[in-house]
Design a protein around this motif. Structure first.
Motif, PDB file in Angstrom:
ATOM      1  N   PHE B 175       0.839  -1.206   0.000  1.00  0.00           N
ATOM      2  CA  PHE B 175       0.000   0.000   0.000  1.00  0.00           C
ATOM      3  C   PHE B 175       0.869   1.248   0.000  1.00  0.00           C
ATOM      4  O   PHE B 175       0.664   2.176  -0.793  1.00  0.00           O
ATOM      5  N   TRP B 176       1.847   1.282   0.897  1.00  0.00           N
ATOM      6  CA  TRP B 176       2.694   2.468   1.012  1.00  0.00           C
ATOM      7  C   TRP B 176       3.572   2.647  -0.231  1.00  0.00           C
ATOM      8  O   TRP B 176       3.857   3.785  -0.631  1.00  0.00           O
ATOM      9  N   LEU B 177       3.974   1.539  -0.839  1.00  0.00           N
ATOM     10  CA  LEU B 177       4.773   1.644  -2.064  1.00  0.00           C
ATOM     11  C   LEU B 177       3.981   2.365  -3.152  1.00  0.00           C
ATOM     12  O   LEU B 177       4.471   3.294  -3.795  1.00  0.00           O
ATOM     13  N   LEU B 178       2.728   1.937  -3.323  1.00  0.00           N
ATOM     14  CA  LEU B 178       1.904   2.557  -4.361  1.00  0.00           C
ATOM     15  C   LEU B 178       1.614   4.017  -4.034  1.00  0.00           C
ATOM     16  O   LEU B 178       1.616   4.883  -4.915  1.00  0.00           O
ATOM     17  N   LYS B 179       1.367   4.292  -2.754  1.00  0.00           N
ATOM     18  CA  LYS B 179       1.073   5.661  -2.318  1.00  0.00           C
ATOM     19  C   LYS B 179       2.267   6.571  -2.565  1.00  0.00           C
ATOM     20  O   LYS B 179       2.129   7.691  -3.056  1.00  0.00           O
ATOM     21  N   GLU B 180       3.444   6.060  -2.215  1.00  0.00           N
ATOM     22  CA  GLU B 180       4.661   6.854  -2.378  1.00  0.00           C
ATOM     23  C   GLU B 180       4.959   7.082  -3.861  1.00  0.00           C
ATOM     24  O   GLU B 180       5.382   8.165  -4.258  1.00  0.00           O
ATOM     25  N   LEU B 181       4.684   6.081  -4.670  1.00  0.00           N
ATOM     26  CA  LEU B 181       4.898   6.194  -6.119  1.00  0.00           C
ATOM     27  C   LEU B 181       4.004   7.290  -6.693  1.00  0.00           C
ATOM     28  O   LEU B 181       4.441   8.155  -7.462  1.00  0.00           O
ATOM     29  N   GLN B 182       2.762   7.284  -6.278  1.00  0.00           N
ATOM     30  CA  GLN B 182       1.803   8.280  -6.752  1.00  0.00           C
ATOM     31  C   GLN B 182       2.246   9.686  -6.360  1.00  0.00           C
ATOM     32  O   GLN B 182       2.240  10.618  -7.180  1.00  0.00           O
ATOM     33  N   THR B 183       2.676   9.809  -5.090  1.00  0.00           N
ATOM     34  CA  THR B 183       3.088  11.124  -4.600  1.00  0.00           C
ATOM     35  C   THR B 183       4.355  11.600  -5.294  1.00  0.00           C
ATOM     36  O   THR B 183       4.476  12.780  -5.629  1.00  0.00           O
ATOM     37  N   TRP B 184       5.288  10.685  -5.517  1.00  0.00           N
ATOM     38  CA  TRP B 184       6.515  11.060  -6.227  1.00  0.00           C
ATOM     39  C   TRP B 184       6.212  11.553  -7.638  1.00  0.00           C
ATOM     40  O   TRP B 184       6.818  12.508  -8.129  1.00  0.00           O
ATOM     41  N   LEU B 185       5.267  10.915  -8.305  1.00  0.00           N
ATOM     42  CA  LEU B 185       4.943  11.339  -9.669  1.00  0.00           C
ATOM     43  C   LEU B 185       4.340  12.734  -9.675  1.00  0.00           C
ATOM     44  O   LEU B 185       4.637  13.549 -10.556  1.00  0.00           O
ATOM     45  N   TRP B 186       3.516  13.049  -8.649  1.00  0.00           N
ATOM     46  CA  TRP B 186       2.995  14.417  -8.544  1.00  0.00           C
ATOM     47  C   TRP B 186       4.130  15.395  -8.275  1.00  0.00           C
ATOM     48  O   TRP B 186       4.207  16.459  -8.855  1.00  0.00           O
ATOM     49  N   ARG B 187       4.988  14.996  -7.382  1.00  0.00           N
ATOM     50  CA  ARG B 187       6.110  15.867  -7.043  1.00  0.00           C
ATOM     51  C   ARG B 187       7.016  16.097  -8.256  1.00  0.00           C
ATOM     52  O   ARG B 187       7.443  17.231  -8.514  1.00  0.00           O
ATOM     53  N   SER B 188       7.284  15.030  -8.989  1.00  0.00           N
ATOM     54  CA  SER B 188       8.174  15.164 -10.140  1.00  0.00           C
ATOM     55  C   SER B 188       7.607  16.127 -11.172  1.00  0.00           C
ATOM     56  O   SER B 188       8.343  16.892 -11.798  1.00  0.00           O
ATOM     57  N   ALA B 189       6.288  16.089 -11.370  1.00  0.00           N
ATOM     58  CA  ALA B 189       5.681  17.032 -12.310  1.00  0.00           C
ATOM     59  C   ALA B 189       6.024  18.452 -11.887  1.00  0.00           C
ATOM     60  O   ALA B 189       6.426  19.294 -12.712  1.00  0.00           O
ATOM     61  N   LYS B 190       5.916  18.726 -10.582  1.00  0.00           N
ATOM     62  CA  LYS B 190       6.244  20.062 -10.081  1.00  0.00           C
ATOM     63  C   LYS B 190       7.744  20.334 -10.199  1.00  0.00           C
ATOM     64  O   LYS B 190       8.150  21.449 -10.540  1.00  0.00           O
ATOM     65  N   ASP B 191       8.557  19.311  -9.902  1.00  0.00           N
ATOM     66  CA  ASP B 191      10.013  19.473 -10.015  1.00  0.00           C
ATOM     67  C   ASP B 191      10.395  19.842 -11.446  1.00  0.00           C
ATOM     68  O   ASP B 191      11.181  20.767 -11.681  1.00  0.00           O
ATOM     69  N   PHE B 192       9.841  19.099 -12.407  1.00  0.00           N
ATOM     70  CA  PHE B 192      10.254  19.341 -13.789  1.00  0.00           C
ATOM     71  C   PHE B 192       9.673  20.619 -14.360  1.00  0.00           C
ATOM     72  O   PHE B 192      10.277  21.259 -15.222  1.00  0.00           O
ATOM     73  N   ASN B 193       8.537  21.020 -13.841  1.00  0.00           N
ATOM     74  CA  ASN B 193       7.986  22.321 -14.199  1.00  0.00           C
ATOM     75  C   ASN B 193       8.938  23.426 -13.801  1.00  0.00           C
ATOM     76  O   ASN B 193       9.189  24.372 -14.542  1.00  0.00           O
ATOM     77  N   ARG B 194       9.452  23.301 -12.573  1.00  0.00           N
ATOM     78  CA  ARG B 194      10.380  24.281 -12.038  1.00  0.00           C
ATOM     79  C   ARG B 194      11.657  24.332 -12.880  1.00  0.00           C
ATOM     80  O   ARG B 194      12.147  25.403 -13.224  1.00  0.00           O
ATOM     81  N   LEU B 195      12.139  23.146 -13.233  1.00  0.00           N
ATOM     82  CA  LEU B 195      13.349  23.073 -14.056  1.00  0.00           C
ATOM     83  C   LEU B 195      13.089  23.676 -15.428  1.00  0.00           C
ATOM     84  O   LEU B 195      13.927  24.389 -15.974  1.00  0.00           O
ATOM     85  N   LYS B 196      11.906  23.394 -15.980  1.00  0.00           N
ATOM     86  CA  LYS B 196      11.553  23.915 -17.304  1.00  0.00           C
ATOM     87  C   LYS B 196      11.608  25.430 -17.303  1.00  0.00           C
ATOM     88  O   LYS B 196      12.168  26.049 -18.199  1.00  0.00           O
ATOM     89  N   LYS B 197      10.999  26.034 -16.255  1.00  0.00           N
ATOM     90  CA  LYS B 197      10.956  27.491 -16.181  1.00  0.00           C
ATOM     91  C   LYS B 197      12.362  28.072 -16.060  1.00  0.00           C
ATOM     92  O   LYS B 197      12.672  29.100 -16.641  1.00  0.00           O
ATOM     93  N   LYS B 198      13.210  27.384 -15.295  1.00  0.00           N
ATOM     94  CA  LYS B 198      14.564  27.890 -15.095  1.00  0.00           C
ATOM     95  C   LYS B 198      15.397  27.760 -16.361  1.00  0.00           C
ATOM     96  O   LYS B 198      16.274  28.571 -16.621  1.00  0.00           O
TER      97      LYS B 198
END
Lengths: 330, 215
Positions: B175-198
């Motif tokens: 359960f926690w593996l799937l939850k963490e995977l989902q959260t990481w994917l949301w986070r990565s979208a924000k991370d890469f957005n930030r990188l894109k802007k920079k």
């Protein structure tokens, strides 16, 4: 059952509410009996010694209800700064209530700061982002008659809902009878549109029709509608959403606009003299209306519409000018 | 206890060096990585739904809110707001790369135990996509000149047969593996957005600079 202070049961007393006498049949000895209590019974009750009218006792009665289960909701319109929760009672209690909100993030208690203006709202600041642990917000309400509680649990991402876009403006596009240019701004409450970009949803329709057209836009705060019906007034609204998480905002305040229309030509015929080929006698100033200079209209080939006032007597020209001035064409 | 033999991931084939002629810079590959996170997030939604149903209640209940026990070795997406904001590009990319390396390894472990063929197929498909994301992140890091994280000798995660724990605890880990995977994917979208802007303004200048050198 309201006793008259320390008076004995068989004392002779008269009761009044807010200064109005109460019928003796409501009394049980010296006690006042109120059956089928209702809201209208609220008031200042006083009992007096029947003969001396000496005030023996008075009591302020508030008739109220115990609280029903409160309605609680939370929303983040300032992601990633934080979120707020607001609540209300589904039915009034008519007596003062106190509310107590607690916010738990896993086992950690978070502070919910009271809103400076709104009594039924408080704010929580995010300390950490991208949490897998749900937030649990509980509220308890109590008054003199009872107590009730409710709680909601949610993930950080699910409550994100921006405020609607601001300053939505729609303008006609000169020389384009089927276009409208729409501009707007990201909501001022959204703290970081650079790192947390918003996408937008635009809807528009002519006032005379019920069906909306929709456009989804992944970035930018302008859009040009290119399929507007000529000459019809349009209503336009925009909504916003974080690119990846949460839900759409409410629709913005509506903007209204009508596409550009060509200036009607018939107004010039009143002032037009019989056409002459020579038009060198013109010493009249052009009419004061702001005519948009469309190349096709003015007639590059020297058509009959060019200096249409030149051969006309002065008085008529002024009348025409006055007439056109009274008919704004935009 | 989640543990993983992941040596194979740490030795990904070296990503080709920056192509010096007409290279558009890291911008397009950051965009591609961003798009991949969105695709994976979408894929995960149906995969997680199926898998949680397979685990059965309470794991597939929407209000299920267990305390985070066990699963200590899972890479956590959660981060202090200010720390996240001020991450430098290298660290931001490294954290993403390391996280998905571990998550992929655990997912492969999940696949080994999965009961139905259909689940194994879905998991295998997802693992392939996740491998693609890792490669994409590696590409961005190479384009920016950052070294890929290598495990320190001796600390390489190895399969540790932890204390035998119950079926329920194993399901909690899943359960926690799937939850963490989902959260990481949301986070990565924000991370890469930030990188894109920079990256946007410098990308153009990098291209010009390289072309000049090409002559």
């Amino acid at each position: 059952m309201l006793p008259c202070g320390t008076a004995s049961w068989d004392s002779a007393v008269t009761w009044r509410v807010n200064g109005t006498d109460l019928a003796p049949d409501l009394l049980n000895g010296s006690q006042l009996v109120l059956r089928s209590l209702e809201l209208g019974h609220s008031g200042l009750y006083a009992c007096f010694h029947r003969d001396s009218w000496h005030l023996r006792h008075q009591v302020l009665l508030h008739v109220g209800l115990p609280p029903r289960e409160p309605v609680l909701s939370c929303r983040s319109n300032t992601y990633p700064k934080g979120f707020y929760c607001s609540w209300h009672l589904p039915t009034p209690t008519y007596i003062p209530n106190t509310f107590n909100v607690t916010v738990l993030h896993g086992s950690k208690i978070m502070v919910c700061e009271k809103d400076p203006a709104l009594k039924n709202r408080c704010h929580i600041r995010y300390m950490h982002l991208f949490s897998t642990i749900k937030y649990k917000v509980s509220i308890s309400v109590s008054n003199a008659l009872g107590h009730n509680t409710t709680a909601i649990t949610f993930d950080e991402f699910t409550i994100v809902k921006p405020d609607p876009p601001e300053n939505v403006v729609a303008r006609p596009v000169p020389s384009n009878p089927r276009r409208l240019e729409v501009t707007w701004q990201t909501p001022s409450t959204w703290p970081d549109p650079e790192s947390f970009p918003l996408k937008f949803f635009l809807r528009y329709r002519p006032l005379i029709l019920d069906q909306w057209q929709h456009v989804e836009l992944s970035d930018g705060t302008t859009h040009t509608i290119t399929d507007a019906y000529a000459g019809k007034e349009y209503i336009i609204q925009v909504a916003a959403k974080d690119n990846e998480i949460g839900t759409w905002s409410d629709w913005s305040v509506a903007a209204h606009a009508t596409p550009w229309t060509e200036e009607p030509r018939h107004l010039t015929t009143e002032a037009q003299a019989p056409e002459t080929t020579t038009s060198t006698t013109s010493s009249l100033a052009p009419p004061p209306t702001t005519k948009i200079c469309d190349p096709g209209d003015v007639g590059s080939g020297g058509g009959p519409s060019i200096p249409f006032l030149t051969s006309v007597p002065v008085t008529l020209a002024l009348a025409a000018a006055a007439a056109t001035a009274n008919n704004p064409l935009i | 206890m989640l543990a993983c033999l992941c040596t194979v991931l740490w030795h990904l084939p070296a990503v080709p060096a920056l192509n010096r002629t007409g290279d558009p810079g890291p911008g397009p590959s950051i965009q591609k990585t961003y798009d991949l996170t969105r695709y994976l997030e979408h894929q995960l939604r149906s995969l997680a739904g199926t898998y949680l149903n397979y685990l059965g209640p309470p794991f597939n209940e929407p209000d299920f809110n267990p305390p985070r026990l066990g699963a200590e070795t899972l890479p956590r997406a959660t981060v202090n707001l200010e720390v996240w904001r001020s991450l430098n590009d290298k660290l931001r990319l490294t954290q993403n790369y390391e996280a998905y390396s571990h998550l992929l390894c655990y997912l492969r472990g999940l696949n080994r135990q999965a009961a139905t063929a259909e689940l194994r197929r879905s998991l295998a498909h997802f693992c392939t996509s996740l491998q693609g994301l890792l490669g994409s992140i590696a590409g961005v890091m190479a384009a920016l000149g950052y070294p890929l994280p290598q495990p320190l000798p001796g600390t390489e995660p190895a399969w540790a047969p932890g204390p035998a724990h119950s079926d329920f605890l194993q399901k909690m880990d899943d359960f926690w593996l799937l939850k963490e995977l989902q959260t990481w994917l949301w986070r990565s979208a924000k991370d890469f957005n930030r990188l894109k802007k920079k990256m946007q303004p410098p990308a153009a200048s990098v291209t010009l600079h390289l072309e000049a050198h090409g002559f």
